[in-house]
Design a protein around this motif. Sequence first.
Motif, PDB file in Angstrom:
ATOM      1  N   LYS A  29       0.836  -1.206   0.000  1.00 31.97           N
ATOM      2  CA  LYS A  29       0.000   0.000   0.000  1.00 31.97           C
ATOM      3  C   LYS A  29       0.867   1.250   0.000  1.00 31.97           C
ATOM      4  O   LYS A  29       0.672   2.154  -0.816  1.00 31.97           O
ATOM      5  CB  LYS A  29      -0.922  -0.014   1.210  1.00 31.97           C
ATOM      6  N   TYR A  30       1.844   1.308   0.901  1.00 26.11           N
ATOM      7  CA  TYR A  30       2.681   2.503   0.973  1.00 26.11           C
ATOM      8  C   TYR A  30       3.621   2.617  -0.222  1.00 26.11           C
ATOM      9  O   TYR A  30       3.964   3.722  -0.645  1.00 26.11           O
ATOM     10  CB  TYR A  30       3.447   2.550   2.289  1.00 26.11           C
ATOM     11  N   ALA A  31       4.045   1.511  -0.782  1.00 28.51           N
ATOM     12  CA  ALA A  31       4.853   1.558  -2.000  1.00 28.51           C
ATOM     13  C   ALA A  31       4.034   2.123  -3.151  1.00 28.51           C
ATOM     14  O   ALA A  31       4.547   2.912  -3.958  1.00 28.51           O
ATOM     15  CB  ALA A  31       5.369   0.157  -2.342  1.00 28.51           C
ATOM     16  N   ALA A  32       2.763   1.761  -3.228  1.00 24.00           N
ATOM     17  CA  ALA A  32       1.889   2.317  -4.265  1.00 24.00           C
ATOM     18  C   ALA A  32       1.704   3.814  -4.061  1.00 24.00           C
ATOM     19  O   ALA A  32       1.710   4.588  -5.027  1.00 24.00           O
ATOM     20  CB  ALA A  32       0.535   1.612  -4.252  1.00 24.00           C
ATOM     21  N   TYR A  33       1.545   4.253  -2.788  1.00 24.56           N
ATOM     22  CA  TYR A  33       1.445   5.693  -2.517  1.00 24.56           C
ATOM     23  C   TYR A  33       2.696   6.429  -2.990  1.00 24.56           C
ATOM     24  O   TYR A  33       2.610   7.507  -3.582  1.00 24.56           O
ATOM     25  CB  TYR A  33       1.253   5.951  -1.020  1.00 24.56           C
ATOM     26  N   LEU A  34       3.865   5.845  -2.726  1.00 26.14           N
ATOM     27  CA  LEU A  34       5.115   6.489  -3.143  1.00 26.14           C
ATOM     28  C   LEU A  34       5.239   6.553  -4.659  1.00 26.14           C
ATOM     29  O   LEU A  34       5.683   7.568  -5.213  1.00 26.14           O
ATOM     30  CB  LEU A  34       6.316   5.745  -2.553  1.00 26.14           C
ATOM     31  N   ILE A  35       4.848   5.487  -5.340  1.00 25.71           N
ATOM     32  CA  ILE A  35       4.921   5.479  -6.804  1.00 25.71           C
ATOM     33  C   ILE A  35       3.989   6.530  -7.385  1.00 25.71           C
ATOM     34  O   ILE A  35       4.363   7.265  -8.307  1.00 25.71           O
ATOM     35  CB  ILE A  35       4.606   4.068  -7.339  1.00 25.71           C
ATOM     36  N   ILE A  36       2.785   6.643  -6.854  1.00 25.29           N
ATOM     37  CA  ILE A  36       1.849   7.656  -7.334  1.00 25.29           C
ATOM     38  C   ILE A  36       2.381   9.055  -7.053  1.00 25.29           C
ATOM     39  O   ILE A  36       2.319   9.948  -7.912  1.00 25.29           O
ATOM     40  CB  ILE A  36       0.466   7.448  -6.684  1.00 25.29           C
ATOM     41  N   PHE A  37       2.947   9.271  -5.860  1.00 25.09           N
ATOM     42  CA  PHE A  37       3.476  10.586  -5.501  1.00 25.09           C
ATOM     43  C   PHE A  37       4.623  10.989  -6.425  1.00 25.09           C
ATOM     44  O   PHE A  37       4.638  12.096  -6.961  1.00 25.09           O
ATOM     45  CB  PHE A  37       3.949  10.563  -4.041  1.00 25.09           C
ATOM     46  N   LEU A  41       4.944  13.980  -9.228  1.00 23.03           N
ATOM     47  CA  LEU A  41       6.050  14.942  -9.262  1.00 23.03           C
ATOM     48  C   LEU A  41       6.743  14.935 -10.626  1.00 23.03           C
ATOM     49  O   LEU A  41       7.089  15.996 -11.157  1.00 23.03           O
ATOM     50  CB  LEU A  41       7.066  14.625  -8.169  1.00 23.03           C
ATOM     51  N   TYR A  42       6.951  13.753 -11.190  1.00 25.07           N
ATOM     52  CA  TYR A  42       7.574  13.655 -12.503  1.00 25.07           C
ATOM     53  C   TYR A  42       6.717  14.351 -13.555  1.00 25.07           C
ATOM     54  O   TYR A  42       7.231  15.075 -14.411  1.00 25.07           O
ATOM     55  CB  TYR A  42       7.780  12.177 -12.872  1.00 25.07           C
ATOM     56  N   PHE A  43       5.409  14.141 -13.485  1.00 28.96           N
ATOM     57  CA  PHE A  43       4.501  14.797 -14.425  1.00 28.96           C
ATOM     58  C   PHE A  43       4.594  16.313 -14.294  1.00 28.96           C
ATOM     59  O   PHE A  43       4.654  17.021 -15.305  1.00 28.96           O
ATOM     60  CB  PHE A  43       3.066  14.315 -14.170  1.00 28.96           C
ATOM     61  N   LEU A  44       4.603  16.808 -13.059  1.00 28.31           N
ATOM     62  CA  LEU A  44       4.691  18.261 -12.861  1.00 28.31           C
ATOM     63  C   LEU A  44       6.000  18.824 -13.421  1.00 28.31           C
ATOM     64  O   LEU A  44       6.000  19.842 -14.116  1.00 28.31           O
ATOM     65  CB  LEU A  44       4.587  18.599 -11.370  1.00 28.31           C
ATOM     66  N   ILE A  45       7.099  18.159 -13.117  1.00 29.95           N
ATOM     67  CA  ILE A  45       8.409  18.666 -13.555  1.00 29.95           C
ATOM     68  C   ILE A  45       8.557  18.557 -15.068  1.00 29.95           C
ATOM     69  O   ILE A  45       9.078  19.462 -15.723  1.00 29.95           O
ATOM     70  CB  ILE A  45       9.530  17.903 -12.825  1.00 29.95           C
ATOM     71  N   LYS A  46       8.100  17.473 -15.626  1.00 30.98           N
ATOM     72  CA  LYS A  46       8.324  17.216 -17.055  1.00 30.98           C
ATOM     73  C   LYS A  46       7.371  18.011 -17.951  1.00 30.98           C
ATOM     74  O   LYS A  46       7.778  18.500 -19.005  1.00 30.98           O
ATOM     75  CB  LYS A  46       8.152  15.712 -17.311  1.00 30.98           C
ATOM     76  N   TYR A  47       6.112  18.168 -17.570  1.00 33.92           N
ATOM     77  CA  TYR A  47       5.121  18.727 -18.484  1.00 33.92           C
ATOM     78  C   TYR A  47       4.534  20.068 -18.045  1.00 33.92           C
ATOM     79  O   TYR A  47       4.158  20.862 -18.881  1.00 33.92           O
ATOM     80  CB  TYR A  47       3.975  17.730 -18.698  1.00 33.92           C
ATOM     81  N   VAL A  48       4.399  20.304 -16.758  1.00 30.30           N
ATOM     82  CA  VAL A  48       3.730  21.512 -16.311  1.00 30.30           C
ATOM     83  C   VAL A  48       4.705  22.674 -16.133  1.00 30.30           C
ATOM     84  O   VAL A  48       4.476  23.761 -16.633  1.00 30.30           O
ATOM     85  CB  VAL A  48       2.950  21.255 -15.006  1.00 30.30           C
ATOM     86  N   PHE A  49       5.815  22.430 -15.415  1.00 28.79           N
ATOM     87  CA  PHE A  49       6.754  23.514 -15.139  1.00 28.79           C
ATOM     88  C   PHE A  49       7.457  24.067 -16.381  1.00 28.79           C
ATOM     89  O   PHE A  49       7.717  25.260 -16.436  1.00 28.79           O
ATOM     90  CB  PHE A  49       7.772  23.095 -14.083  1.00 28.79           C
TER      91      PHE A  49
END
Length: 52
Positions: A29-37, A41-49
Motif C-alpha cells: 500500500k505505501y509503496a503504491a502511494y510512493l509510486i503515485i506521488f 512529481l515527474y509529471f509536474l516537472i516534465k510537463y507543467v513547469f
Amino acid sequence: MDQDKNVDIEQRHIEKRSDSSAVASTFIKYAAYLIIFFGFLYFLIKYVFPKF
C-alpha cells in the motif's frame, strides 16, 4: 486508617504480533502511494513547469 481494600487488579498481556501478510499488504500500500506521488512529481516537472 488501616482499612483492608479488596482491589481486583486487571492484568493485560500485550503480545506483539507480526502477521507477515498484514506487513506485506501494508508495504504494498505505501509503496503504491510512493509510486503515485513520485509519478505526479515527474509529471509536474516534465510537463507543467516547462510551460511557465
